[in-house]
Design a protein around this motif. Structure first.
Motif, PDB file in Angstrom:
ATOM      1  N   ALA A  63     -32.035 -13.149  25.954  1.00 57.74           N
ATOM      2  CA  ALA A  63     -31.202 -12.165  25.263  1.00 57.74           C
ATOM      3  C   ALA A  63     -31.421 -12.135  23.758  1.00 57.74           C
ATOM      4  N   ASN A  81     -34.198  -8.811  20.059  1.00 57.95           N
ATOM      5  CA  ASN A  81     -33.737  -8.577  18.689  1.00 57.95           C
ATOM      6  C   ASN A  81     -34.635  -9.267  17.663  1.00 57.95           C
ATOM      7  N   GLN A  96     -28.187  -3.893  24.736  1.00 59.07           N
ATOM      8  CA  GLN A  96     -27.014  -4.571  24.197  1.00 59.07           C
ATOM      9  C   GLN A  96     -25.938  -3.577  23.766  1.00 59.07           C
ATOM     10  N   TRP A 101     -22.510  -7.469  20.807  1.00 56.62           N
ATOM     11  CA  TRP A 101     -23.650  -8.401  20.834  1.00 56.62           C
ATOM     12  C   TRP A 101     -24.515  -8.227  19.591  1.00 56.62           C
TER      13      TRP A 101
END
Length: 268
Positions: free
Chosen positions: A64, A68, A82, A86
């Motif tokens: 996760a 990013n 997301q 988040w």
């Protein structure tokens, strides 16, 4: 003659370089988790972008954080996996400059069970699995509160609430935090699963199997995310336009896989 050849080579190099730059400007590199949003993009958005002359590269991640960090490092142009909560948590922790370009149709959190078929059927002492990451744990607790199953302490920020912030639990429910992708696999071990919609679909189940679906607040709707500096770029505007297009809306509304999805405000 040597001077003319050198000039010609320089000119050719300049043209080639310009061509490469143009091709790069027309390539959109997207990041996803495997699941419904990657599938939506491939079937509903990619054709629109390619028709506009963009090349598209899709990369799927299993962690996760990676989509990013890849975005910040410049290895991606945008990602879709997301919600605002988040993203804001990531920006705060990693000093990021990520922003939401657009909210899109989202698979809501819901309650699933092999043992009960309604909220009223949840009995004393039953166990409920919830996501253990801070954003979605608070979201699940807020949903359980909406259903009058628990009460969260007043003044607790919803995205930061944990099982320790439960003020009232009239049925003495056992709250079981688990890794979000594992919740549907743990159905045999708990009485009820509060599962995120994308994980439900990725596990081969349908949102229609839920006996109670949330209406996700704006902060929990899935977003197209990119860097702030690129928000007004040609490719970012084309990406947003594709997600807002009538063609994509028609695709979503006719796709059996998206039954139960919440719809963004710009579709109202």
């Amino acid at each position: 003659m040597k001077t003319l050849i050198a000039a010609a080579l320089a000119s050719a190099t300049l043209v080639l370089s310009s061509g490469i730059a143009l091709a790069q400007d027309k390539t959109i590199r997207m990041g996803f988790f495997p699941g419904p949003y990657a599938d939506q993009f491939e079937r509903g958005i990619r054709p629109i972008l390619e028709e506009k002359g963009f090349a598209v590269e899709s990369i799927e991640f299993s962690n996760a954080i990676q989509p990013n960090t890849a975005l910040i490092d410049g290895d991606l142009d945008a990602n879709v996996f997301q919600n605002d909560g988040w993203m804001n948590q990531f920006n705060e922790q990693y000093k990021g400059d990520l922003v939401a370009y657009l909210h899109i149709p989202s698979a809501p959190l819901g309650l699933y069970s092999n043992k009960v078929t309604s909220v009223e059927g949840i009995e004393e002492g039953m166990s409920i699995a919830v996501p253990n990451d801070p954003t979605n744990l608070g979201r699940a607790l807020a949903f359980l509160q909406e259903l009058d199953l628990i009460t969260v302490k007043e003044g607790v920020e919803p995205t930061r609430a944990t099982e320790n912030d439960i003020a009232d639990n009239p049925k003495n429910l056992e709250i079981v935090p688990l890794d979000a992708p594992q919740i549907m696999r743990a159905m045999a071990d708990v009485d009820v699963a509060a599962a995120l919609g994308n994980h439900v679909i990725s596990s081969g189940n349908l949102l229609s199997q839920s006996f109670s679906l949330e209406k996700p607040a704006l902060q929990y709707q899935i977003t197209v995310v990119g860097r702030d500096a690129n928000a007004n770029s040609e490719w970012a505007e084309a990406l947003v336009e594709a997600y807002k297009s009538d063609a994509f809306r028609a695709f979503v509304e006719s796709d059996p896989k998206t039954i139960g999805f919440s719809t963004p405000d710009h579709w109202q």
